[in-house]
Design a protein around this motif. Sequence first.
Motif, PDB file in Angstrom:
ATOM      1  N   ASP A   1      28.780  12.173  27.029  1.00 22.44           N
ATOM      2  CA  ASP A   1      28.525  11.383  25.836  1.00 22.44           C
ATOM      3  C   ASP A   1      27.980  12.137  24.644  1.00 22.44           C
ATOM      4  O   ASP A   1      28.565  12.133  23.580  1.00 22.44           O
ATOM      5  CB  ASP A   1      27.522  10.271  26.174  1.00 22.44           C
ATOM      6  CG  ASP A   1      28.253   8.959  26.392  1.00 22.44           C
ATOM      7  OD1 ASP A   1      29.501   9.002  26.331  1.00 22.44           O
ATOM      8  OD2 ASP A   1      27.588   7.944  26.612  1.00 22.44           O
ATOM      9  N   ILE A   2      26.836  12.796  24.845  1.00 24.96           N
ATOM     10  CA  ILE A   2      26.115  13.354  23.705  1.00 24.96           C
ATOM     11  C   ILE A   2      26.930  14.441  23.012  1.00 24.96           C
ATOM     12  O   ILE A   2      27.166  14.353  21.816  1.00 24.96           O
ATOM     13  CB  ILE A   2      24.709  13.832  24.122  1.00 24.96           C
ATOM     14  CG1 ILE A   2      23.912  12.614  24.566  1.00 24.96           C
ATOM     15  CG2 ILE A   2      24.017  14.561  22.986  1.00 24.96           C
ATOM     16  CD1 ILE A   2      22.609  12.924  25.241  1.00 24.96           C
TER      17      ILE A   2
ATOM     18  N   LYS B   1      31.325   6.164  13.235  1.00 24.99           N
ATOM     19  CA  LYS B   1      30.588   5.647  14.397  1.00 24.99           C
ATOM     20  C   LYS B   1      29.671   6.705  14.984  1.00 24.99           C
ATOM     21  O   LYS B   1      28.553   6.402  15.412  1.00 24.99           O
ATOM     22  CB  LYS B   1      31.569   5.166  15.476  1.00 24.99           C
ATOM     23  CG  LYS B   1      32.173   3.815  15.176  1.00 24.99           C
ATOM     24  CD  LYS B   1      32.935   3.298  16.389  1.00 24.99           C
ATOM     25  CE  LYS B   1      33.605   1.966  16.098  1.00 24.99           C
ATOM     26  NZ  LYS B   1      34.819   1.791  16.940  1.00 24.99           N
ATOM     27  N   ALA B   2      30.153   7.938  15.001  1.00 26.65           N
ATOM     28  CA  ALA B   2      29.325   9.018  15.542  1.00 26.65           C
ATOM     29  C   ALA B   2      28.083   9.230  14.671  1.00 26.65           C
ATOM     30  O   ALA B   2      26.980   9.427  15.183  1.00 26.65           O
ATOM     31  CB  ALA B   2      30.139  10.304  15.644  1.00 26.65           C
TER      32      ALA B   2
ATOM     33  N   ASP C   1      19.899   7.071  16.832  1.00 26.34           N
ATOM     34  CA  ASP C   1      19.116   7.829  17.824  1.00 26.34           C
ATOM     35  C   ASP C   1      17.908   8.524  17.184  1.00 26.34           C
ATOM     36  O   ASP C   1      16.813   8.510  17.728  1.00 26.34           O
ATOM     37  CB  ASP C   1      19.984   8.896  18.504  1.00 26.34           C
ATOM     38  CG  ASP C   1      20.946   8.274  19.511  1.00 26.34           C
ATOM     39  OD1 ASP C   1      20.800   7.066  19.791  1.00 26.34           O
ATOM     40  OD2 ASP C   1      21.831   8.997  19.994  1.00 26.34           O
TER      41      ASP C   1
ATOM     42  N   SER D   1      25.682   6.343  15.265  1.00 28.44           N
ATOM     43  CA  SER D   1      24.985   6.503  16.532  1.00 28.44           C
ATOM     44  C   SER D   1      23.911   7.589  16.443  1.00 28.44           C
ATOM     45  O   SER D   1      22.799   7.427  16.960  1.00 28.44           O
ATOM     46  CB  SER D   1      26.019   6.816  17.614  1.00 28.44           C
ATOM     47  OG  SER D   1      25.407   7.340  18.735  1.00 28.44           O
TER      48      SER D   1
ATOM     49  N   ASN E   1      29.860  12.942  20.712  1.00 31.19           N
ATOM     50  CA  ASN E   1      29.533  12.496  19.361  1.00 31.19           C
ATOM     51  C   ASN E   1      29.177  13.665  18.460  1.00 31.19           C
ATOM     52  O   ASN E   1      29.562  13.696  17.300  1.00 31.19           O
ATOM     53  CB  ASN E   1      28.365  11.493  19.404  1.00 31.19           C
ATOM     54  CG  ASN E   1      28.827  10.115  19.850  1.00 31.19           C
ATOM     55  OD1 ASN E   1      30.020   9.844  19.887  1.00 31.19           O
ATOM     56  ND2 ASN E   1      27.875   9.274  20.182  1.00 31.19           N
TER      57      ASN E   1
HETATM   58  C1  LIG Z   1      28.454   7.937  20.831  1.00 32.63           C
HETATM   59  O1  LIG Z   1      28.874   7.074  19.799  1.00 32.63           O
HETATM   60  C2  LIG Z   1      29.267   5.782  20.220  1.00 32.63           C
HETATM   61  C3  LIG Z   1      29.731   5.043  18.995  1.00 32.63           C
HETATM   62  O2  LIG Z   1      30.854   5.664  18.462  1.00 32.63           O
HETATM   63  C4  LIG Z   1      28.127   5.063  20.892  1.00 32.63           C
HETATM   64  O3  LIG Z   1      28.527   3.800  21.369  1.00 32.63           O
HETATM   65  C5  LIG Z   1      27.621   5.925  22.038  1.00 32.63           C
HETATM   66  O4  LIG Z   1      26.473   5.304  22.603  1.00 32.63           O
HETATM   67  C6  LIG Z   1      27.269   7.297  21.542  1.00 32.63           C
HETATM   68  N1  LIG Z   1      26.843   8.119  22.651  1.00 32.63           N
HETATM   69  C7  LIG Z   1      25.625   8.631  22.691  1.00 32.63           C
HETATM   70  C8  LIG Z   1      25.288   9.395  23.925  1.00 32.63           C
HETATM   71  O5  LIG Z   1      24.810   8.508  21.822  1.00 32.63           O
END
Ligand SMILES: *[C@@H]1O[C@H](CO)[C@@H](O)[C@H](O)[C@H]1NC(C)=O
Length: 308
Positions: free
Chosen positions: A49-50, A151-152, A159, A155, A53
């Motif tokens: 995931d991390i 979106k990235a 965070d 997010s 993004n």
């Molecule tokens: C990465 O971005 C998406 C939105 O595009 C989000 O839903 C996801 O939680 C994010 N992943 C992390 C690990 O932050």
Amino acid sequence: MKFHSILVFSLIWVARSNENSLLQGARNLMQAAVNKQSDEPNICDSTEDIPQNESIIQNYLDSTPSLADKFFIQGWRWHHLSIVRDAKRLNQYASIVKSGDEEDLEPLKKAVDFVFNFNLRGLADIEDKVFFPWLREKLLNSEYESEETKKAFASMIEDVDQDRKRVKDLASKIVSYMDLATENSVDQNMRRDALDNIITNTDAVYNLTNSIKAREDKFLVPALMKNVSSREQKFFNHKVLRSLGILQSRKYLIGMYDAVHDPDYGNEEEQTLFVEQIPLVARMMIGSWRKSLYEPEVGMLDLSPSNS
Ligand SMILES: *[C@@H]1O[C@H](CO)[C@@H](O)[C@H](O)[C@H]1NC(C)=O
Ligand SMILES: *[C@@H]1O[C@H](CO)[C@@H](O)[C@H](O)[C@H]1NC(C)=O
Ligand SMILES: *[C@@H]1O[C@H](CO)[C@@H](O)[C@H](O)[C@H]1NC(C)=O
């Protein structure tokens, strides 16, 4: 004096950095973070995931020309850096106090008050009221070729914002433990517990603020330069200046100077930027402001373990 202060102050936050040195600084920071991490066992099992993004944002940064070749809000970066350093120094000082003399509790309390109720609060207020709303407006109202990029960013900003809230929560915990430790009615054991909690929580603040700074330098600052012209950055900078207190800014400036000149936090490039951006008149005042305004409140943190 007033005019002088305004002059000095209005130049403090105005950056004349060049993009290369800024990006190099960010790269060094990230590299240091990566080196640090690679020494440790990898306990993260959602490794997908991390980086995903982050690499979406990195691709956008690599493939997009910058509107501005300079970042004009360097004071914000240095203010943050001073808090990373303060958290570490507080952590070390609290350990010294715990292993030593109870007479040092009052200076520790003074330092806790300075770091969290003054230095961090100043930064957090500016970020809440001015900086983050602007950052969101700039990065999340932009047109991107791919919706994924937006979106990235959303997010990542979310965070960072969550982590900023955690820092504030930790800070108020530390302040409460400090009050407890200096309470007359508490016994030795409770006092030691409170100090242990201060030690753990200042370490957590250090970790978190360090990680926030790495993301800001590597992703958010370059992203702002992509979309915000120099002129608009300068205009925004004046808004920031009006929101910060002029008198307080002298104390922030000492913290910034020390962070940039501490080999654990700054480097030659940051020092060069500091000389370029902070006017001579302010730099000449640093010594006397340190004596009159800074050392009385937070000078105890300058003691390293070896000379205490
Ligand atoms: C990465 O971005 C998406 C939105 O595009 C989000 O839903 C996801 O939680 C994010 N992943 C992390 C690990 O932050
Ligand atoms: C910058 O942001 C504006 C909206 O705030 C957007 O319309 C524009 O496309 C963006 N420019 C770039 C280069 O991303
Ligand atoms: C801070 O980070 C270090 C190194 O990653 C780690 O050993 C330590 O446990 C962390 N401290 C806290 C309070 O999370």
